[in-house]
Design a protein around this motif. Sequence first.
Motif: not given
Length: 497
Positions: A43, A45-47, A49-50, A283, A286, A288-289, A373, A380
């Motif tokens: 994760l 990349t997601d972090w 991005s945030t 980012v 986007d 997949r990993w 998903e 969550d």
Amino acid sequence: MTGDGDAAPTHDAQRMELSKTFKPSWIWAVALGSAVGWGAFVLPTDWMSTAGPLGAILGFGIGGALMLIIAVSYGTLIRTFPVSGGEFAYALSAFGRNHAVLCGWFLTLGYICIVALNASALALLARYVLPDIAEQGRLYEVAGWDVYLGEVLIATLALLIFAYLNIRGTTLSGRLQLVFCVVMLVGVASMLVGVLLHPDGQLGDIQPMFPDDKSAWAAILAIVAIAPWAYVGFDNVPQAAEEFAFSPRKAFRLIVAAITVAAMVYAAMILVTAGATSWTALVAEDPRWGTGDAVSDLFGDVGTTLLAISVSMGICTGLNGFYLAASRLLFAMGRGQMIPSVFARLHPVNRTPYIGIAFVCGVCLVAPWFGREALLWVVDMSAVGVTIAYTYTCLVALRLSVRPDAVLGPDAPQQQLETVRSRTSARTQIVGLLGVLTGLAFLALLLVPASPAALSQESLTALAVWVVLGLVIYLLRRKENAKLSDERLSYLVLGRD
């Protein structure tokens, strides 16, 4: 302790107890491996991005510091109640059976969901590393996620293997947990050193440090809000307290060491991802990993192999650690007859709570068929359950510091009461209060709609379903539970004679 029954205690039936086999290094590995899991490798990349690289690192650092405040309460209560059940047992001691059921129900959800998610993470890794195997036999689509028979079988196999290892005994699972953690840490350190030394590495020029579309504090706060999820796993330690082959006094130091190293692993993998390539470009693509692509681009197949080994070890530590925690929680609740007492049975040879392990495995075997998903929605919302458990623990520790007789019971030995009072000071009460406020703040970040980390509508729906299901089970067992006196319940769960 309050409750419905008032009969005199009867201790005729045997109270099942677990064997004391866990070494300190194994418990440290359980806490660290469970806290890190797969997220640190999948994760980043997601972090970023945030929150951007610096925002994510600061967010995890602040979140880890807040977890250390909560960990103080855990250390106090592990030393006071070295029994299986952890937060469930603590809530029972201070607030009675209804609160214990509430805490235990939500915590069970959190543990089981994380077992399932770790298994699905292994299937996700296989999609990236071995796509010809994982993406065989497309079955259907769930919430935009293609479900393949290959990945379902991979997740299923992982769940069955770790269920078997945990049934075999704590010595085997404890040793493996330590080996998994050591290999994982060596892999993380190797990747970070590689990025630092590689001529094409960008670790010295990571820009921008924060995303352009939000303030630095908003970015950091969004990461801080997920700290209960990111560090969940250090709270597996009290679930194994009954099995410590060492003094419970050491538990707090082991938890602190695990949280500290976990924060360092999160920071290292964010730096590895951002230093291997341009994080903004990553980012924008986007992928997949993202971490996999970044490491592969910089180091080729060698980097991909090293990352795959590291994330595999992280997944294995998560599977192993949460199988242990979930089964011990179910064992404690079964021993207290809050759920069917069959969960309190121990394996005749290995002395492990095999019914709970088999139950967790059986429930999680359903999860891979729903796609990742849909599973993420449930996971969550399970952060709410874990945060509730954190808050209960701090509440109990606070009450213990103010009114030890209200937690230990009116018949507690005077020496025990004096020992607790001698450890109590204004500072311990302040830390307990800070822990409670921290837990409530995390709950607000998850449940208040305007929060940057508010749960999605799908997750809130799943949470409502879990609450209703728990209420139905509670009402169905209410008459049965009322037959059990408070004294008997205290004996079964806490070992109070």
